[in-house]
Design a protein around this motif. Structure first.
Motif, PDB file in Angstrom:
ATOM      1  N   GLY A 154      36.029   6.379  34.744  1.00 55.14           N
ATOM      2  CA  GLY A 154      35.733   6.779  33.301  1.00 55.14           C
ATOM      3  C   GLY A 154      36.467   7.951  33.016  1.00 55.14           C
ATOM      4  N   THR A 155      37.846   8.044  33.340  1.00 54.13           N
ATOM      5  CA  THR A 155      38.632   9.081  32.742  1.00 54.13           C
ATOM      6  C   THR A 155      39.883   8.457  32.342  1.00 54.13           C
ATOM      7  OG1 THR A 155      39.790   8.950  35.009  1.00 54.13           O
ATOM      8  CG2 THR A 155      38.012  10.341  34.929  1.00 54.13           C
ATOM      9  N   LEU A 156      40.423   9.375  31.296  1.00 52.57           N
ATOM     10  CA  LEU A 156      41.889   8.989  30.661  1.00 52.57           C
ATOM     11  C   LEU A 156      42.937   9.751  31.432  1.00 52.57           C
ATOM     12  CD1 LEU A 156      40.690   9.835  26.922  1.00 52.57           C
ATOM     13  CD2 LEU A 156      41.277   7.692  27.944  1.00 52.57           C
ATOM     14  N   LYS A 157      42.859  10.633  32.220  1.00 49.01           N
ATOM     15  CA  LYS A 157      43.822  11.195  32.939  1.00 49.01           C
ATOM     16  C   LYS A 157      45.056  11.671  31.715  1.00 49.01           C
ATOM     17  CE  LYS A 157      43.131   9.178  37.459  1.00 49.01           C
ATOM     18  NZ  LYS A 157      41.534   9.141  37.188  1.00 49.01           N
ATOM     19  N   PHE A 186      34.891   9.990  27.475  1.00 55.14           N
ATOM     20  CA  PHE A 186      35.435   9.900  28.965  1.00 55.14           C
ATOM     21  C   PHE A 186      34.877  11.123  29.814  1.00 55.14           C
ATOM     22  CE2 PHE A 186      37.892   7.333  26.120  1.00 55.14           C
ATOM     23  CZ  PHE A 186      38.018   6.078  27.035  1.00 55.14           C
ATOM     24  N   ALA A 187      34.902  11.113  30.984  1.00 60.23           N
ATOM     25  CA  ALA A 187      34.481  12.254  31.981  1.00 60.23           C
ATOM     26  C   ALA A 187      35.365  13.268  31.833  1.00 60.23           C
ATOM     27  CB  ALA A 187      34.391  11.509  33.322  1.00 60.23           C
ATOM     28  N   ASP A 188      36.611  13.163  31.686  1.00 55.87           N
ATOM     29  CA  ASP A 188      37.601  14.252  31.540  1.00 55.87           C
ATOM     30  C   ASP A 188      38.133  14.580  30.227  1.00 55.87           C
ATOM     31  OD1 ASP A 188      38.955  11.943  31.250  1.00 55.87           O
ATOM     32  OD2 ASP A 188      40.603  12.373  32.535  1.00 55.87           O
ATOM     33  N   ARG A 189      37.340  14.429  29.208  1.00 55.52           N
ATOM     34  CA  ARG A 189      37.768  14.802  27.998  1.00 55.52           C
ATOM     35  C   ARG A 189      37.951  16.162  27.666  1.00 55.52           C
ATOM     36  NH1 ARG A 189      32.383  13.182  27.749  1.00 55.52           N
ATOM     37  NH2 ARG A 189      30.868  15.048  27.116  1.00 55.52           N
ATOM     38  N   SER A 190      37.447  17.009  28.402  1.00 57.81           N
ATOM     39  CA  SER A 190      37.664  18.282  28.214  1.00 57.81           C
ATOM     40  C   SER A 190      39.197  18.937  28.765  1.00 57.81           C
ATOM     41  CB  SER A 190      36.558  19.303  29.195  1.00 57.81           C
ATOM     42  OG  SER A 190      36.782  19.023  30.349  1.00 57.81           O
ATOM     43  N   ASP A 191      39.688  17.909  29.540  1.00 64.44           N
ATOM     44  CA  ASP A 191      41.055  17.923  29.873  1.00 64.44           C
ATOM     45  C   ASP A 191      42.209  17.897  28.771  1.00 64.44           C
ATOM     46  OD1 ASP A 191      40.018  19.089  32.493  1.00 64.44           O
ATOM     47  OD2 ASP A 191      40.476  17.046  33.321  1.00 64.44           O
ATOM     48  N   ILE A 192      41.880  17.099  27.796  1.00 63.52           N
ATOM     49  CA  ILE A 192      42.658  16.443  26.720  1.00 63.52           C
ATOM     50  C   ILE A 192      43.072  17.872  25.884  1.00 63.52           C
ATOM     51  CG2 ILE A 192      42.783  15.283  24.605  1.00 63.52           C
ATOM     52  CD1 ILE A 192      40.724  13.378  25.688  1.00 63.52           C
ATOM     53  N   GLU A 215      40.209   4.076  19.707  1.00 63.15           N
ATOM     54  CA  GLU A 215      39.621   3.115  18.550  1.00 63.15           C
ATOM     55  C   GLU A 215      40.518   2.030  18.514  1.00 63.15           C
ATOM     56  OE1 GLU A 215      39.319   5.785  15.122  1.00 63.15           O
ATOM     57  OE2 GLU A 215      37.921   7.161  16.349  1.00 63.15           O
ATOM     58  N   ALA A 216      41.818   2.003  18.506  1.00 62.95           N
ATOM     59  CA  ALA A 216      42.690   0.758  18.237  1.00 62.95           C
ATOM     60  C   ALA A 216      42.623  -0.161  19.519  1.00 62.95           C
ATOM     61  CB  ALA A 216      43.996   1.344  17.937  1.00 62.95           C
ATOM     62  N   GLY A 217      41.990   0.255  20.618  1.00 66.80           N
ATOM     63  CA  GLY A 217      42.040  -0.505  21.996  1.00 66.80           C
ATOM     64  C   GLY A 217      43.390  -0.322  22.930  1.00 66.80           C
ATOM     65  N   ILE A 218      44.128   0.455  22.204  1.00 65.94           N
ATOM     66  CA  ILE A 218      45.211   0.718  22.936  1.00 65.94           C
ATOM     67  C   ILE A 218      45.203   1.205  24.551  1.00 65.94           C
ATOM     68  CG2 ILE A 218      47.553   2.219  23.221  1.00 65.94           C
ATOM     69  CD1 ILE A 218      47.547   2.095  20.229  1.00 65.94           C
ATOM     70  N   VAL A 219      44.198   2.120  24.675  1.00 61.71           N
ATOM     71  CA  VAL A 219      43.737   2.560  25.983  1.00 61.71           C
ATOM     72  C   VAL A 219      42.385   2.590  26.255  1.00 61.71           C
ATOM     73  CG1 VAL A 219      45.848   4.261  26.374  1.00 61.71           C
ATOM     74  CG2 VAL A 219      43.659   5.045  25.303  1.00 61.71           C
ATOM     75  N   LYS A 220      41.934   2.286  27.338  1.00 61.71           N
ATOM     76  CA  LYS A 220      40.565   2.058  27.611  1.00 61.71           C
ATOM     77  C   LYS A 220      40.121   2.859  28.728  1.00 61.71           C
ATOM     78  CE  LYS A 220      40.405  -2.716  26.246  1.00 61.71           C
ATOM     79  NZ  LYS A 220      41.784  -3.113  25.679  1.00 61.71           N
ATOM     80  N   GLY A 221      41.166   3.597  29.424  1.00 66.86           N
ATOM     81  CA  GLY A 221      40.518   4.545  30.598  1.00 66.86           C
ATOM     82  C   GLY A 221      40.639   3.680  31.953  1.00 66.86           C
ATOM     83  N   TYR A 222      40.397   4.600  32.754  1.00 69.76           N
ATOM     84  CA  TYR A 222      40.396   4.007  34.029  1.00 69.76           C
ATOM     85  C   TYR A 222      38.942   3.652  34.549  1.00 69.76           C
ATOM     86  CZ  TYR A 222      45.196   5.905  34.333  1.00 69.76           C
ATOM     87  OH  TYR A 222      46.428   6.158  34.435  1.00 69.76           O
ATOM     88  N   ALA A 223      39.037   3.051  35.903  1.00 67.45           N
ATOM     89  CA  ALA A 223      37.561   2.595  36.356  1.00 67.45           C
ATOM     90  C   ALA A 223      36.824   3.631  36.589  1.00 67.45           C
ATOM     91  CB  ALA A 223      37.867   1.831  37.541  1.00 67.45           C
TER      92      ALA A 223
END
Length: 550
Positions: A463-466, A434-440, A453-461
């Protein structure tokens, strides 16, 4: 460590279940031979026995691990018992066909599952096939097994004398020879009792009614089995006698024919072989339960087309020999036992149980000093029980100064971590793209990996997870329901005052969570879909999933 309940009460709890089954059928006016054998059974102090318990069902399950467990239970659980006297006994529990669960993650290590239990007075020693050593537990504050045996005998005799039930299907099959596991054979009288749904309801009602009329039942059962019903589970001012009386009144209103017309049915078959000494050598018990297939769909399972009912068949085959004879067996040597007292003094001893140990983690939890309650969460707080339960499992933790901060909003990283723990998900370690993986936050990266991996979250349109954004109640619900991986219950109506404000994408998830009792509205019956989820609200959802009745 407080007044720990002695584990040998487990034996009496299991024995009481068997006693209830026999009392339901044997303490009847037209089965005197069985009543006499049941009375004789309370005089047994030494014996050897072998039991085989099987469970078979056509319950439609998609989960591969659940299928394997059901397949193993269908083969059966074997229980071997040796009792020298009321103070000394040994039991070994194994699986008849362990193959389906070996090397699947359902059982640690490569050895077939087995449990060894020893009773030595007020000491219990326990070890599984995955452990290197026995765990020793001592309790000298409880009633002795001899005292409990006498109390149980008195209670059973009372129930036998009080029970006026007459069954319709009691047959003396005839004289037969019983071949026992030690190679011996004994002539025995074969008695068969069968009960249909109506008779079982009547029998249970009569049994519980007589039990409810037993003087001072709370004290008697507590003396025998320990605390059978926590005081907080009873209505204020009510005892077990009163609660049983209420249950009896409810049972008397059960319309069996109406239940059967909707697909419900229950039946019992009990075969007993009684020897010349009027003692039970062998018995076979079979209980069959049928429920409408529609309940399977309501529970979120996918029922195959044409399935009209789901059945559960539980069978128990038990043989007993060497009754009141001299019984011998080896006991664990002292250097193979680690006691809870030793673990309290030196917690590092838990490592000696082995890396794949089953007993070790349990022992560590038993000897762990009780945690001080969170400073900002009193027992009167509505989320006290959920938070306390999740804290004990390591799913939620606190902050500095021993604070939980129940009203603090939860970030997506915090919520993903708690959700992954509650669902028991694990990560393959795939790198996040994801584009903001450095913020995790570093501490939450493995949880994010498991969730993605389990498909619980797919991220925003974009390409971020926020990961540091706060979670709304709508998002909280949707993420968790996705993680459950069960069919959505979109037909379930919502009664929240602000149901129209729930985002359309979240409606199916909110409906499913509400139907399963995972979420509840605010005191004024609002869902508050855009309100940030608090730590207390998240704890409540996870607690309802893990400990509630879904």
């Amino acid at each position: 460590m407080g007044n720990r309940k002695p584990l040998y009460r487990i034996r009496w709890a299991v024995g009481s279940v068997l006693a209830m089954l026999l009392v339901l059928t044997g303490c009847v006016s037209n089965a005197p031979i069985l009543s006499e054998a049941l009375s004789k059974g309370t005089e047994v102090t030494a014996y050897e026995s072998k039991s085989l318990l099987t469970v078979d069902t056509n319950l439609p399950v998609q989960d591969e691990q659940t299928k394997r467990v059901l397949q193993t239970l269908k083969s059966g659980v074997i229980i071997m018992e040796q009792q020298k006297d009321l103070q000394h006994a040994h039991a070994e529990v194994t699986l008849k066909g362990p193959g389906p669960i070996l090397e699947t993650g359902l059982w640690p290590g490569t050895k077939a599952p087995a449990l060894d239990l020893y009773l030595q007075g007020n000491d219990i020693f326990a070890k599984t096939s995955a452990d290197n050593k026995f765990l020793g537990i001592h309790n000298d504050s409880a009633a002795s097994p001899d005292e409990m045996s006498e109390q149980l005998k008195t209670l059973v005799e009372q129930l036998i004398k009080q029970n006026p039930l007459t069954l319709r299907h009691v047959d003396i099959v005839g004289s037969e020879t019983v071949d026992l596991p030690d190679g011996s054979s004994e002539p025995a009288t074969h008695v068969r009792i069968s009960m249909d749904f109506k008779e079982m309801v009547d029998a249970v009602t009569v049994f519980l009614e007589k039990l409810s009329q037993t003087p001072d039942l709370d004290r008697q059962l507590t003396d025998i089995l320990g605390e059978t019903v926590p005081p907080e589970a009873l209505e204020p001012g009510a005892g077990l006698n009163e609660e049983l009386a209420k249950l009896v009144e409810e049972l008397k209103t059960v319309n069996v024919e109406e239940l059967k017309s909707t697909g419900w049915d229950v039946d019992l078959a009990l075969d007993v072989w009684i020897n010349a000494d009027k003692r039970i050598d062998q018995f076979d018990a079979a209980v069959g339960v049928k429920i409408p297939a529609s309940l399977v769909s309501e529970a979120g399972l996918s029922a195959p087309q044409g399935l009209t009912f789901v059945d559960f068949n539980v069978k128990l085959h038990r043989q007993t020999w060497n009754v009141n004879q001299t019984i011998t067996y080896p006991v664990p040597p002292a250097d193979q036992v680690i006691t809870t007292e030793q673990l309290e003094e030196d917690p590092s001893l838990a490592a000696e149980f082995g890396e794949a140990s089953v007993i070790g983690p349990i022992a560590s939890m038993m000897t762990m000093p009780p945690e001080e309650p969170f400073a900002d969460l009193s027992e009167e707080h509505w989320a006290y029980e959920p938070v306390s339960a999740l804290r004990s499992t390591g799913i939620v933790t606190g902050y500095e100064n021993n604070e939980f901060r129940p009203n603090q909003a939860v970030t997506r990283s915090e919520y993903i971590a708690m959700t992954v723990k509650a669902l028991g998900l694990e990560s393959d370690g795939k790198e996040l793209e994801f584009a903001d993986r450095s913020d995790i936050p570093a501490w939450s990266e493995a949880y994010w990996q498991a969730a993605v991996e389990a498909g619980i979250v797919k991220g925003y349109a974009d390409g971020t997870l926020k990961p540091n954004r706060k979670v709304t109640r709508s998002e909280m619900t949707a993420i968790f329901v996705r993680g459950m991986q069960e069919p959505l219950q979109n037909d379930n109506p919502l009664s929240f005052k602000d149901s129209s404000r729930i985002p359309s994408w979240a409606v199916p998830y909110v409906k499913t969570a509400a139907a399963k009792g995972l979420i509840h509205g605010t005191p004024d019956n609002r869902f508050a879909p855009q309100q940030y989820a608090s730590r207390a609200e998240v704890a409540s959802l996870l607690y309802n999933f893990m400990f509630g009745e879904m």
